[in-house]
Design a protein around this motif. Structure first.
Motif, mmCIF file in Angstrom:
data_model
loop_
_atom_site.group_PDB
_atom_site.id
_atom_site.type_symbol
_atom_site.label_atom_id
_atom_site.label_comp_id
_atom_site.label_asym_id
_atom_site.label_seq_id
_atom_site.Cartn_x
_atom_site.Cartn_y
_atom_site.Cartn_z
ATOM 1 N N ASP A 26 0.968 -1.107 -0.136
ATOM 2 C CA ASP A 26 -0.006 0.032 0.070
ATOM 3 C C ASP A 26 0.890 1.233 -0.061
ATOM 4 O O ASP A 26 1.140 1.769 1.098
ATOM 5 N N CYS A 27 1.347 1.627 -1.068
ATOM 6 C CA CYS A 27 2.282 2.926 -1.040
ATOM 7 C C CYS A 27 1.276 4.106 -0.909
ATOM 8 O O CYS A 27 0.091 4.389 -1.430
ATOM 9 N N LYS A 28 1.840 5.081 -0.119
ATOM 10 C CA LYS A 28 1.069 6.193 0.364
ATOM 11 C C LYS A 28 1.471 7.367 -0.780
ATOM 12 O O LYS A 28 0.447 8.312 -0.662
ATOM 13 N N GLN A 29 2.306 7.287 -1.374
ATOM 14 C CA GLN A 29 2.785 8.583 -2.084
ATOM 15 C C GLN A 29 3.539 8.288 -3.511
ATOM 16 O O GLN A 29 3.879 7.152 -3.633
ATOM 17 N N GLU A 30 3.756 8.995 -4.299
ATOM 18 C CA GLU A 30 4.530 8.921 -5.652
ATOM 19 C C GLU A 30 6.156 9.017 -5.048
ATOM 20 O O GLU A 30 6.467 9.435 -4.003
ATOM 21 N N ALA A 31 7.024 8.392 -5.877
ATOM 22 C CA ALA A 31 8.267 8.379 -5.594
ATOM 23 C C ALA A 31 8.825 9.577 -5.300
ATOM 24 O O ALA A 31 8.465 10.501 -6.026
ATOM 25 N N GLY A 32 9.573 9.850 -4.373
ATOM 26 C CA GLY A 32 10.444 11.185 -4.073
ATOM 27 C C GLY A 32 9.659 12.404 -3.180
ATOM 28 O O GLY A 32 10.302 13.098 -2.780
ATOM 29 N N VAL A 33 8.362 11.936 -2.680
ATOM 30 C CA VAL A 33 7.828 12.647 -1.856
ATOM 31 C C VAL A 33 8.525 12.562 -0.606
ATOM 32 O O VAL A 33 8.592 13.476 0.260
ATOM 33 N N PHE A 34 8.734 11.480 0.006
ATOM 34 C CA PHE A 34 9.326 10.896 1.324
ATOM 35 C C PHE A 34 10.574 10.157 0.967
ATOM 36 O O PHE A 34 11.044 9.671 -0.002
ATOM 37 N N MET A 35 11.544 10.272 1.934
ATOM 38 C CA MET A 35 12.507 9.304 1.978
ATOM 39 C C MET A 35 12.827 8.715 3.386
ATOM 40 O O MET A 35 12.553 9.493 4.466
ATOM 41 N N PRO A 36 13.367 7.647 3.321
ATOM 42 C CA PRO A 36 13.637 7.074 4.743
ATOM 43 C C PRO A 36 15.076 7.447 5.298
ATOM 44 O O PRO A 36 15.989 7.881 4.529
ATOM 45 N N ALA A 94 8.023 -0.680 9.389
ATOM 46 C CA ALA A 94 7.455 -2.120 10.374
ATOM 47 C C ALA A 94 8.249 -3.258 10.450
ATOM 48 O O ALA A 94 7.997 -3.827 11.460
ATOM 49 N N SER A 95 9.199 -3.379 9.548
ATOM 50 C CA SER A 95 10.212 -4.713 9.706
ATOM 51 C C SER A 95 11.431 -4.409 10.593
ATOM 52 O O SER A 95 11.907 -5.305 10.860
ATOM 53 N N CYS A 96 11.796 -3.042 10.764
ATOM 54 C CA CYS A 96 13.150 -2.842 11.667
ATOM 55 C C CYS A 96 12.832 -3.106 13.176
ATOM 56 O O CYS A 96 11.915 -2.709 13.637
ATOM 57 N N PRO A 97 13.602 -4.069 13.503
ATOM 58 C CA PRO A 97 13.581 -4.445 14.846
ATOM 59 C C PRO A 97 13.877 -3.608 15.836
ATOM 60 O O PRO A 97 13.622 -3.575 17.051
ATOM 61 N N GLU A 98 14.918 -2.591 15.518
ATOM 62 C CA GLU A 98 15.273 -1.620 16.464
ATOM 63 C C GLU A 98 14.566 -0.417 16.160
ATOM 64 O O GLU A 98 14.958 0.929 16.855
ATOM 65 N N LYS A 99 13.606 -0.331 15.251
ATOM 66 C CA LYS A 99 12.824 0.893 14.978
ATOM 67 C C LYS A 99 13.934 2.087 14.781
ATOM 68 O O LYS A 99 13.442 3.156 15.206
ATOM 69 N N ALA A 100 14.707 1.838 13.712
ATOM 70 C CA ALA A 100 15.703 2.702 13.720
ATOM 71 C C ALA A 100 15.433 3.614 12.192
ATOM 72 O O ALA A 100 15.954 4.514 11.596
ATOM 73 N N ILE A 101 14.021 3.300 11.531
ATOM 74 C CA ILE A 101 13.797 3.897 10.379
ATOM 75 C C ILE A 101 12.485 4.940 10.384
ATOM 76 O O ILE A 101 11.725 4.501 10.954
ATOM 77 N N THR A 102 12.658 6.000 10.074
ATOM 78 C CA THR A 102 11.490 6.918 9.664
ATOM 79 C C THR A 102 11.452 7.549 8.460
ATOM 80 O O THR A 102 12.257 7.341 7.599
ATOM 81 N N LEU A 103 10.174 7.870 8.139
ATOM 82 C CA LEU A 103 10.015 8.788 6.942
ATOM 83 C C LEU A 103 10.079 10.202 7.034
ATOM 84 O O LEU A 103 9.509 10.742 7.857
ATOM 85 N N LYS A 104 10.819 10.831 6.112
ATOM 86 C CA LYS A 104 10.992 12.347 6.086
ATOM 87 C C LYS A 104 10.530 13.070 4.829
ATOM 88 O O LYS A 104 10.864 12.535 3.668
ATOM 89 N N ARG A 105 9.570 13.958 4.879
ATOM 90 C CA ARG A 105 9.057 14.530 3.725
ATOM 91 C C ARG A 105 10.101 15.266 3.032
ATOM 92 O O ARG A 105 10.994 16.070 3.815
ATOM 93 N N VAL A 106 10.426 15.255 1.684
ATOM 94 C CA VAL A 106 11.260 15.878 0.756
ATOM 95 C C VAL A 106 10.819 17.229 0.718
ATOM 96 O O VAL A 106 9.749 17.442 0.222
ATOM 97 N N ALA A 107 11.751 18.287 0.966
ATOM 98 C CA ALA A 107 11.462 19.485 0.689
ATOM 99 C C ALA A 107 11.341 19.876 -0.924
ATOM 100 O O ALA A 107 12.025 19.403 -1.485
ATOM 101 N N VAL A 108 10.009 20.597 -1.338
ATOM 102 C CA VAL A 108 9.785 20.770 -2.497
ATOM 103 C C VAL A 108 10.596 22.187 -2.880
ATOM 104 O O VAL A 108 10.362 23.225 -2.373
ATOM 105 N N ALA A 109 11.260 22.069 -3.959
ATOM 106 C CA ALA A 109 11.887 23.412 -4.422
ATOM 107 C C ALA A 109 10.982 24.545 -5.188
ATOM 108 O O ALA A 109 9.926 24.191 -5.676
#
Length: 100
Positions: free
Chosen positions: A8-18, A85-100
């Protein structure tokens, strides 16, 4: 490797980055295994980045051979959050990429 269930993809590619928290990542590669867009690769944390870690972060890094996940193809991320969801350490977040 891709997931076997529909993603279930939430966005188009490039809107968020891990973003990988270097203090938490233990290089278990779960994110590599589940990402349907091959965003991640495993690598060794460079020595100049190791110096910035806390004492606990350096201990964890040493224990795991400094192996960590790197979002080398972050621009292909579509915010499905499978990596989070898969990271056992909860080390990943998603950050919105700034739009130029």
């Amino acid at each position: 490797m891709t997931t076997s269930k529909p993603v279930d993809c939430k966005q188009e590619a490039g809107v968020f980055m891990p973003v990988v928290n270097r203090e938490k990542c233990e290089g278990k590669a779960e994110c590599v295994a589940v990402c349907p867009y091959n965003v991640f690769e495993m690598g060794i944390l460079p020595s100049q980045e190791r110096a910035a870690l806390s004492f606990v972060g350096r201990l964890k890094g040493t224990a795991h051979g400094w192996k960590q996940a790197f979002p080398i193809h972050a621009e292909t991320c579509r915010a499905c959050a499978e990596c989070i969801a898969s990271c056992p350490e909860k080390a990943i977040t998603l950050k919105r990429v700034a739009v130029a």
